[in-house]
Design a protein around this motif. Structure first.
Motif, PDB file in Angstrom:
ATOM      1  N   ASP A  65      -2.531  -9.404  13.370  1.00  0.00           N
ATOM      2  CA  ASP A  65      -2.720  -9.928  12.020  1.00  0.00           C
ATOM      3  C   ASP A  65      -1.641 -10.912  11.593  1.00  0.00           C
ATOM      4  O   ASP A  65      -1.770 -11.564  10.558  1.00  0.00           O
ATOM      5  CB  ASP A  65      -2.778  -8.775  11.009  1.00  0.00           C
ATOM      6  CG  ASP A  65      -3.993  -7.894  11.226  1.00  0.00           C
ATOM      7  OD1 ASP A  65      -5.027  -8.408  11.695  1.00  0.00           O
ATOM      8  OD2 ASP A  65      -3.913  -6.690  10.932  1.00  0.00           O
ATOM      9  N   GLN A  66      -0.559 -10.978  12.377  1.00  0.00           N
ATOM     10  CA  GLN A  66       0.548 -11.894  12.085  1.00  0.00           C
ATOM     11  C   GLN A  66       1.165 -11.654  10.711  1.00  0.00           C
ATOM     12  O   GLN A  66       1.418 -12.580   9.952  1.00  0.00           O
ATOM     13  CB  GLN A  66       0.088 -13.357  12.210  1.00  0.00           C
ATOM     14  CG  GLN A  66      -0.337 -13.766  13.607  1.00  0.00           C
ATOM     15  CD  GLN A  66       0.844 -13.801  14.567  1.00  0.00           C
ATOM     16  OE1 GLN A  66       1.814 -14.502  14.321  1.00  0.00           O
ATOM     17  NE2 GLN A  66       0.762 -13.028  15.639  1.00  0.00           N
ATOM     18  N   ILE A  67       1.381 -10.364  10.409  1.00  0.00           N
ATOM     19  CA  ILE A  67       2.009 -10.004   9.130  1.00  0.00           C
ATOM     20  C   ILE A  67       3.002  -8.871   9.359  1.00  0.00           C
ATOM     21  O   ILE A  67       2.849  -8.073  10.289  1.00  0.00           O
ATOM     22  CB  ILE A  67       0.976  -9.559   8.061  1.00  0.00           C
ATOM     23  CG1 ILE A  67       0.168  -8.349   8.558  1.00  0.00           C
ATOM     24  CG2 ILE A  67       0.074 -10.709   7.651  1.00  0.00           C
ATOM     25  CD1 ILE A  67      -0.680  -7.699   7.492  1.00  0.00           C
ATOM     26  N   PRO A  68       4.012  -8.770   8.483  1.00  0.00           N
ATOM     27  CA  PRO A  68       4.919  -7.629   8.566  1.00  0.00           C
ATOM     28  C   PRO A  68       4.210  -6.374   8.052  1.00  0.00           C
ATOM     29  O   PRO A  68       3.390  -6.445   7.134  1.00  0.00           O
ATOM     30  CB  PRO A  68       6.077  -8.021   7.651  1.00  0.00           C
ATOM     31  CG  PRO A  68       5.613  -9.157   6.839  1.00  0.00           C
ATOM     32  CD  PRO A  68       4.426  -9.749   7.489  1.00  0.00           C
ATOM     33  N   ILE A  69       4.509  -5.232   8.683  1.00  0.00           N
ATOM     34  CA  ILE A  69       3.890  -3.962   8.287  1.00  0.00           C
ATOM     35  C   ILE A  69       4.956  -2.872   8.238  1.00  0.00           C
ATOM     36  O   ILE A  69       6.044  -3.024   8.791  1.00  0.00           O
ATOM     37  CB  ILE A  69       2.755  -3.537   9.248  1.00  0.00           C
ATOM     38  CG1 ILE A  69       3.287  -3.352  10.682  1.00  0.00           C
ATOM     39  CG2 ILE A  69       1.602  -4.530   9.211  1.00  0.00           C
ATOM     40  CD1 ILE A  69       2.273  -2.754  11.653  1.00  0.00           C
ATOM     41  N   CYS A  70       4.611  -1.765   7.601  1.00  0.00           N
ATOM     42  CA  CYS A  70       5.526  -0.628   7.537  1.00  0.00           C
ATOM     43  C   CYS A  70       5.173   0.380   8.637  1.00  0.00           C
ATOM     44  O   CYS A  70       4.138   0.252   9.307  1.00  0.00           O
ATOM     45  CB  CYS A  70       5.464   0.028   6.155  1.00  0.00           C
ATOM     46  SG  CYS A  70       3.979   0.997   5.829  1.00  0.00           S
ATOM     47  N   VAL A  71       5.993   1.397   8.790  1.00  0.00           N
ATOM     48  CA  VAL A  71       5.777   2.419   9.817  1.00  0.00           C
ATOM     49  C   VAL A  71       4.479   3.198   9.542  1.00  0.00           C
ATOM     50  O   VAL A  71       3.754   3.543  10.463  1.00  0.00           O
ATOM     51  CB  VAL A  71       6.991   3.376   9.879  1.00  0.00           C
ATOM     52  CG1 VAL A  71       6.760   4.509  10.845  1.00  0.00           C
ATOM     53  CG2 VAL A  71       8.241   2.607  10.268  1.00  0.00           C
ATOM     54  N   VAL A  72       4.177   3.433   8.278  1.00  0.00           N
ATOM     55  CA  VAL A  72       2.955   4.182   7.924  1.00  0.00           C
ATOM     56  C   VAL A  72       1.712   3.393   8.343  1.00  0.00           C
ATOM     57  O   VAL A  72       0.778   3.951   8.909  1.00  0.00           O
ATOM     58  CB  VAL A  72       2.919   4.518   6.415  1.00  0.00           C
ATOM     59  CG1 VAL A  72       1.654   5.258   6.057  1.00  0.00           C
ATOM     60  CG2 VAL A  72       4.155   5.317   6.014  1.00  0.00           C
ATOM     61  N   CYS A  73       1.716   2.080   8.091  1.00  0.00           N
ATOM     62  CA  CYS A  73       0.602   1.228   8.515  1.00  0.00           C
ATOM     63  C   CYS A  73       0.444   1.303  10.039  1.00  0.00           C
ATOM     64  O   CYS A  73      -0.668   1.385  10.559  1.00  0.00           O
ATOM     65  CB  CYS A  73       0.823  -0.219   8.108  1.00  0.00           C
ATOM     66  SG  CYS A  73       0.622  -0.557   6.359  1.00  0.00           S
ATOM     67  N   LYS A  78       0.808  -1.217   0.000  1.00  0.00           N
ATOM     68  CA  LYS A  78       0.000   0.000   0.000  1.00  0.00           C
ATOM     69  C   LYS A  78       0.846   1.275   0.000  1.00  0.00           C
ATOM     70  O   LYS A  78       0.555   2.222  -0.718  1.00  0.00           O
ATOM     71  CB  LYS A  78      -0.918  -0.021   1.220  1.00  0.00           C
ATOM     72  CG  LYS A  78      -1.947   1.071   1.246  1.00  0.00           C
ATOM     73  CD  LYS A  78      -2.894   0.855   2.396  1.00  0.00           C
ATOM     74  CE  LYS A  78      -4.009   1.876   2.405  1.00  0.00           C
ATOM     75  NZ  LYS A  78      -4.926   1.656   3.518  1.00  0.00           N
ATOM     76  N   HIS A  79       1.919   1.299   0.813  1.00  0.00           N
ATOM     77  CA  HIS A  79       2.694   2.523   0.995  1.00  0.00           C
ATOM     78  C   HIS A  79       4.084   2.488   0.370  1.00  0.00           C
ATOM     79  O   HIS A  79       4.777   3.499   0.375  1.00  0.00           O
ATOM     80  CB  HIS A  79       2.826   2.834   2.494  1.00  0.00           C
ATOM     81  CG  HIS A  79       1.520   2.907   3.190  1.00  0.00           C
ATOM     82  ND1 HIS A  79       1.082   1.951   4.085  1.00  0.00           N
ATOM     83  CD2 HIS A  79       0.522   3.830   3.112  1.00  0.00           C
ATOM     84  CE1 HIS A  79      -0.103   2.281   4.539  1.00  0.00           C
ATOM     85  NE2 HIS A  79      -0.479   3.408   3.964  1.00  0.00           N
ATOM     86  N   ARG A  80       4.482   1.325  -0.129  1.00  0.00           N
ATOM     87  CA  ARG A  80       5.808   1.143  -0.747  1.00  0.00           C
ATOM     88  C   ARG A  80       6.937   1.532   0.218  1.00  0.00           C
ATOM     89  O   ARG A  80       7.963   2.060  -0.173  1.00  0.00           O
ATOM     90  CB  ARG A  80       5.937   1.920  -2.053  1.00  0.00           C
ATOM     91  CG  ARG A  80       4.902   1.605  -3.115  1.00  0.00           C
ATOM     92  CD  ARG A  80       4.981   0.239  -3.680  1.00  0.00           C
ATOM     93  NE  ARG A  80       6.213   0.041  -4.431  1.00  0.00           N
ATOM     94  CZ  ARG A  80       6.604  -1.116  -4.889  1.00  0.00           C
ATOM     95  NH1 ARG A  80       5.882  -2.184  -4.672  1.00  0.00           N
ATOM     96  NH2 ARG A  80       7.723  -1.249  -5.547  1.00  0.00           N
ATOM     97  N   GLU A  81       6.711   1.287   1.507  1.00  0.00           N
ATOM     98  CA  GLU A  81       7.695   1.535   2.552  1.00  0.00           C
ATOM     99  C   GLU A  81       8.261   0.198   3.022  1.00  0.00           C
ATOM    100  O   GLU A  81       7.585  -0.832   2.928  1.00  0.00           O
ATOM    101  CB  GLU A  81       7.038   2.255   3.744  1.00  0.00           C
ATOM    102  CG  GLU A  81       6.555   3.650   3.442  1.00  0.00           C
ATOM    103  CD  GLU A  81       7.690   4.635   3.280  1.00  0.00           C
ATOM    104  OE1 GLU A  81       8.729   4.462   3.935  1.00  0.00           O
ATOM    105  OE2 GLU A  81       7.537   5.584   2.492  1.00  0.00           O
ATOM    106  N   PRO A  82       9.492   0.183   3.573  1.00  0.00           N
ATOM    107  CA  PRO A  82      10.069  -1.073   4.075  1.00  0.00           C
ATOM    108  C   PRO A  82       9.218  -1.677   5.191  1.00  0.00           C
ATOM    109  O   PRO A  82       8.668  -0.962   6.028  1.00  0.00           O
ATOM    110  CB  PRO A  82      11.440  -0.645   4.614  1.00  0.00           C
ATOM    111  CG  PRO A  82      11.738   0.651   3.962  1.00  0.00           C
ATOM    112  CD  PRO A  82      10.420   1.307   3.686  1.00  0.00           C
ATOM    113  N   LEU A  83       9.104  -2.997   5.166  1.00  0.00           N
ATOM    114  CA  LEU A  83       8.351  -3.719   6.196  1.00  0.00           C
ATOM    115  C   LEU A  83       9.267  -3.930   7.397  1.00  0.00           C
ATOM    116  O   LEU A  83       9.971  -4.927   7.505  1.00  0.00           O
ATOM    117  CB  LEU A  83       7.851  -5.055   5.643  1.00  0.00           C
ATOM    118  CG  LEU A  83       6.900  -4.960   4.458  1.00  0.00           C
ATOM    119  CD1 LEU A  83       6.672  -6.308   3.821  1.00  0.00           C
ATOM    120  CD2 LEU A  83       5.593  -4.324   4.882  1.00  0.00           C
ATOM    121  N   LYS A  84       9.262  -2.971   8.332  1.00  0.00           N
ATOM    122  CA  LYS A  84      10.176  -2.989   9.466  1.00  0.00           C
ATOM    123  C   LYS A  84       9.527  -3.482  10.753  1.00  0.00           C
ATOM    124  O   LYS A  84      10.216  -3.774  11.717  1.00  0.00           O
ATOM    125  CB  LYS A  84      10.724  -1.581   9.713  1.00  0.00           C
ATOM    126  CG  LYS A  84      11.614  -1.061   8.619  1.00  0.00           C
ATOM    127  CD  LYS A  84      12.147   0.304   8.988  1.00  0.00           C
ATOM    128  CE  LYS A  84      13.124   0.790   7.943  1.00  0.00           C
ATOM    129  NZ  LYS A  84      13.652   2.116   8.283  1.00  0.00           N
TER     130      LYS A  84
END
Length: 122
Positions: A108-116, A96-102
């Protein structure tokens, strides 16, 4: 003039103004506005006068025509979106945001970005 995002423009132009999803069973009215067949049929259900939901031009009858050229563009846009999502996954970027999944969402048991994370979606 602000710079436009070509991907967003393509998505907007290939989406139904009623359901806001990619067109399904694409139909065009006499005024040249496009809708999903199901969306425009539901919109007109029970109406005495049939008019375009976008420009309000009266349609003399349910004169729906398929828009084959735009239908082909919609299919290409869907393909691009799927390809972009696959590429984002392999690159370790948020689709969605094209940001690194940090970060990792425990719920939800998923990697997310800082924006999420900041948007409180997770």
């Amino acid at each position: 003039m602000a710079a436009t995002n070509p991907a967003k423009t393509l998505q907007d132009e290939t989406s139904c103004p009623i359901c806001l999803e990619y067109f399904k069973d694409l139909m065009v009215l006499d005024c040249d506005h496009n809708f999903c067949r199901a969306c425009i049929t539901q919109c007109w259900e029970g109406s005495q006068t049939l008019s375009c939901p976008q420009c309000r031009q009266t349609c003399p009858e349910k004169n729906l025509r398929p828009n084959r050229q735009l239908r082909n563009i919609v299919e290409a846009a869907r393909g691009l979106r799927l390809q972009s999502a696959r590429e984002a996954e392999t690159e370790g970027l948020c689709e969605k945001h094209r940001e690194p999944l940090k970060l990792f969402c425990k719920d939800d048991q998923i990697p997310i970005c800082v924006v999420c994370d900041r948007s409180k979606e997770h």
